[in-house]
Design an enzyme around this catalytic site. Structure first.
Site, PDB file in Angstrom:
ATOM      1  N   ASP A  69       0.810  -1.226   0.000  1.00  0.00           N
ATOM      2  CA  ASP A  69       0.000   0.000   0.000  1.00  0.00           C
ATOM      3  C   ASP A  69       0.842   1.274   0.000  1.00  0.00           C
ATOM      4  O   ASP A  69       0.299   2.371   0.197  1.00  0.00           O
ATOM      5  CB  ASP A  69      -0.900   0.020   1.246  1.00  0.00           C
ATOM      6  CG  ASP A  69      -2.094  -0.919   1.115  1.00  0.00           C
ATOM      7  OD1 ASP A  69      -2.831  -0.790   0.127  1.00  0.00           O
ATOM      8  OD2 ASP A  69      -2.266  -1.788   1.985  1.00  0.00           O
ATOM      9  N   GLU A  74      -0.224   9.490   1.265  1.00  0.00           N
ATOM     10  CA  GLU A  74      -0.919  10.479   2.118  1.00  0.00           C
ATOM     11  C   GLU A  74      -1.045  10.011   3.566  1.00  0.00           C
ATOM     12  O   GLU A  74      -1.018  10.824   4.499  1.00  0.00           O
ATOM     13  CB  GLU A  74      -2.328  10.715   1.557  1.00  0.00           C
ATOM     14  CG  GLU A  74      -3.249  11.427   2.504  1.00  0.00           C
ATOM     15  CD  GLU A  74      -4.631  11.629   1.934  1.00  0.00           C
ATOM     16  OE1 GLU A  74      -4.937  12.789   1.625  1.00  0.00           O
ATOM     17  OE2 GLU A  74      -5.406  10.661   1.781  1.00  0.00           O
ATOM     18  N   ASP A  75      -1.198   8.692   3.751  1.00  0.00           N
ATOM     19  CA  ASP A  75      -1.458   8.182   5.105  1.00  0.00           C
ATOM     20  C   ASP A  75      -0.256   8.277   6.035  1.00  0.00           C
ATOM     21  O   ASP A  75      -0.402   8.170   7.248  1.00  0.00           O
ATOM     22  CB  ASP A  75      -1.943   6.724   5.023  1.00  0.00           C
ATOM     23  CG  ASP A  75      -3.294   6.640   4.353  1.00  0.00           C
ATOM     24  OD1 ASP A  75      -4.132   7.510   4.636  1.00  0.00           O
ATOM     25  OD2 ASP A  75      -3.497   5.731   3.524  1.00  0.00           O
ATOM     26  N   ARG A  94       0.857  -1.656   7.610  1.00  0.00           N
ATOM     27  CA  ARG A  94       1.419  -0.515   6.878  1.00  0.00           C
ATOM     28  C   ARG A  94       2.547   0.187   7.638  1.00  0.00           C
ATOM     29  O   ARG A  94       3.204   1.061   7.079  1.00  0.00           O
ATOM     30  CB  ARG A  94       0.301   0.476   6.519  1.00  0.00           C
ATOM     31  CG  ARG A  94      -0.710  -0.137   5.557  1.00  0.00           C
ATOM     32  CD  ARG A  94      -1.578   0.891   4.905  1.00  0.00           C
ATOM     33  NE  ARG A  94      -0.792   1.869   4.171  1.00  0.00           N
ATOM     34  CZ  ARG A  94      -1.293   2.971   3.637  1.00  0.00           C
ATOM     35  NH1 ARG A  94      -2.579   3.233   3.763  1.00  0.00           N
ATOM     36  NH2 ARG A  94      -0.520   3.826   2.986  1.00  0.00           N
ATOM     37  N   ARG A 141      -8.901   3.864  11.780  1.00  0.00           N
ATOM     38  CA  ARG A 141      -7.447   4.035  11.666  1.00  0.00           C
ATOM     39  C   ARG A 141      -6.896   5.212  12.475  1.00  0.00           C
ATOM     40  O   ARG A 141      -5.678   5.398  12.527  1.00  0.00           O
ATOM     41  CB  ARG A 141      -7.081   4.257  10.194  1.00  0.00           C
ATOM     42  CG  ARG A 141      -7.492   3.131   9.244  1.00  0.00           C
ATOM     43  CD  ARG A 141      -6.526   1.973   9.293  1.00  0.00           C
ATOM     44  NE  ARG A 141      -6.887   0.934   8.349  1.00  0.00           N
ATOM     45  CZ  ARG A 141      -6.468   0.884   7.093  1.00  0.00           C
ATOM     46  NH1 ARG A 141      -5.675   1.820   6.622  1.00  0.00           N
ATOM     47  NH2 ARG A 141      -6.829  -0.113   6.313  1.00  0.00           N
ATOM     48  N   HIS A 170     -11.741   6.282   5.674  1.00  0.00           N
ATOM     49  CA  HIS A 170     -11.133   7.513   6.198  1.00  0.00           C
ATOM     50  C   HIS A 170     -12.095   8.705   6.077  1.00  0.00           C
ATOM     51  O   HIS A 170     -13.046   8.651   5.290  1.00  0.00           O
ATOM     52  CB  HIS A 170      -9.884   7.873   5.373  1.00  0.00           C
ATOM     53  CG  HIS A 170      -8.716   6.974   5.565  1.00  0.00           C
ATOM     54  ND1 HIS A 170      -8.015   6.430   4.510  1.00  0.00           N
ATOM     55  CD2 HIS A 170      -8.101   6.535   6.677  1.00  0.00           C
ATOM     56  CE1 HIS A 170      -7.005   5.699   4.970  1.00  0.00           C
ATOM     57  NE2 HIS A 170      -7.043   5.739   6.280  1.00  0.00           N
ATOM     58  N   CYS A 269      -5.047  10.398  -1.793  1.00  0.00           N
ATOM     59  CA  CYS A 269      -4.215   9.454  -1.021  1.00  0.00           C
ATOM     60  C   CYS A 269      -2.868   9.157  -1.679  1.00  0.00           C
ATOM     61  O   CYS A 269      -1.981   8.623  -1.022  1.00  0.00           O
ATOM     62  CB  CYS A 269      -4.974   8.174  -0.746  1.00  0.00           C
ATOM     63  SG  CYS A 269      -5.345   7.275  -2.206  1.00  0.00           S
TER      64      CYS A 269
HETATM   65  C1  CIR Z   1      -5.391   0.804   3.142  1.00  0.00           C
HETATM   66  O1  CIR Z   1      -6.342   0.099   3.469  1.00  0.00           O
HETATM   67  O2  CIR Z   1      -4.682   1.352   3.968  1.00  0.00           O
HETATM   68  C2  CIR Z   1      -5.131   1.007   1.656  1.00  0.00           C
HETATM   69  N1  CIR Z   1      -5.484  -0.147   0.934  1.00  0.00           N
HETATM   70  C3  CIR Z   1      -5.886   2.191   1.146  1.00  0.00           C
HETATM   71  C4  CIR Z   1      -5.446   3.481   1.749  1.00  0.00           C
HETATM   72  C5  CIR Z   1      -6.077   4.658   1.101  1.00  0.00           C
HETATM   73  N2  CIR Z   1      -5.621   5.829   1.713  1.00  0.00           N
HETATM   74  C6  CIR Z   1      -6.222   7.017   1.618  1.00  0.00           C
HETATM   75  O3  CIR Z   1      -7.249   7.127   0.986  1.00  0.00           O
HETATM   76  N3  CIR Z   1      -5.686   8.029   2.251  1.00  0.00           N
END
Ligand code: CIR
Length: 277
Positions: A69, A74-75, A94, A141, A170, A269
């Site tokens: 991922d 962004e995360d 992650r 999260r 999110h 993201c």
């Molecule tokens: C996750 O579940 O963490 C990733 N498959 C998707 C994250 C998407 N992140 C975002 O929209 N900020």
């Protein structure tokens, strides 16, 4: 901190390519149609090209094959002005993605770098900086303890508001920013909840106008200066967004993100956008 519409012009952006392991990433629900990896790569490449034509400094963080991922950069961190906050991501799978991102941020000379620490957990997808306020989704999260830490970090700069995300991954799965006064919200249960939270707050209710789009996924838009990047394939939402853009003399660019959406990604993201002055 108060930013005007010039804050919509970002000077820097961090992106990260799709790893070969992308298909193995986390998913909210099992896929009926599998991810087409080649197409996912092309969609992501086009996304980066679009950013390159709007942001002077697009920085590629080295891809991380151990983290399928990692393209959802962004995360991993928030950058606002001269302050960066490195996430402690809500999913154990992650954790570790943030290491190279932090290095890239350090190289840029950003002065204040903080880390979210336990019991706080935070995904950047829950962080919406409107230019005036910092909205933080309380989700699967991201928790209240992380919000307390953000309140402390930004106490002299930006007001921080926690907003429950009652469904979906999110906060930014259901709301994003068109400009410092306008929010795009998905017309769904969790979108309606977000809108209610804003309307019932005496300070926020007059500060924001809310534009609903019928497809929740299409509520995730990316403002790049005088352009709004929207997702292709949602004609009813596109009509609403195109109309809004016309009123504000904003250009519309469409991008099909079908394969990234299968992994619960969207437009915001895949980058961390910020300005260094
Ligand atoms: C996750 O579940 O963490 C990733 N498959 C998707 C994250 C998407 N992140 C975002 O929209 N900020």
């Amino acid at each position: 901190m108060r930013l005007d519409s010039s804050s919509l012009l970002h000077t820097h952006c961090l992106v990260r390519d799709l790893p070969r392991s992308f298909e193995l990433g986390l998913k909210q629900s099992p896929l009926i149609v599998p991810i087409d990896s080649q197409l996912a790569k092309r969609q992501h490449d086009t996304y980066v090209q679009i950013l390159n034509s709007h942001v002077p400094n697009v920085i590629q963080v080295e891809v991380d094959e151990n983290h399928p991922d990692c393209c959802f950069i962004e995360d991993t961190a928030i950058v606002i002005g001269n302050t960066a906050v490195i996430s402690l991501m809500g999913s154990m799978e992650r954790r570790g993605e943030e290491v190279k991102v932090k290095e890239a941020i350090q190289k840029l000379g950003i002065k204040n770098i903080f880390n979210i620490h336990p019991p706080g957990i935070l995904d950047g997808g829950d962080v919406l900086f409107t230019g005036k306020d910092l909205f933080i989704g309380i989700s699967k999260r991201t928790n209240r303890a992380a919000i307390d830490q953000l309140e402390e970090i930004f106490k002299d700069e930006v007001p921080v508001y926690g907003i429950p995300v009652v469904e979906g991954l999110h906060l930014k799965s259901i709301v994003s920013s068109f400009d410092p006064n306008t929010l795009i919200v998905g017309a769904c249960h969790s979108g309606a909840y977000v809108a209610e939270e804003i309307k019932k707050n005496a300070t926020l209710k007059d500060r924001y106008s809310i534009v609903f789009v019928p497809d929740p996924v299409a509520s995730n838009v990316l403002r790049l200066g005088s352009t709004l990047l929207i997702q292709e394939g949602y004609p009813m939402s596109e009509a609403v967004l195109t109309d809004l853009c016309k009123k504000h003399q904003v250009q519309v660019t469409r991008l099909n993100m079908s394969e990234l959406i299968k992994a619960d990604g969207a437009l915001t993201c895949c980058s961390i956008l910020f300005s260094i002055h």
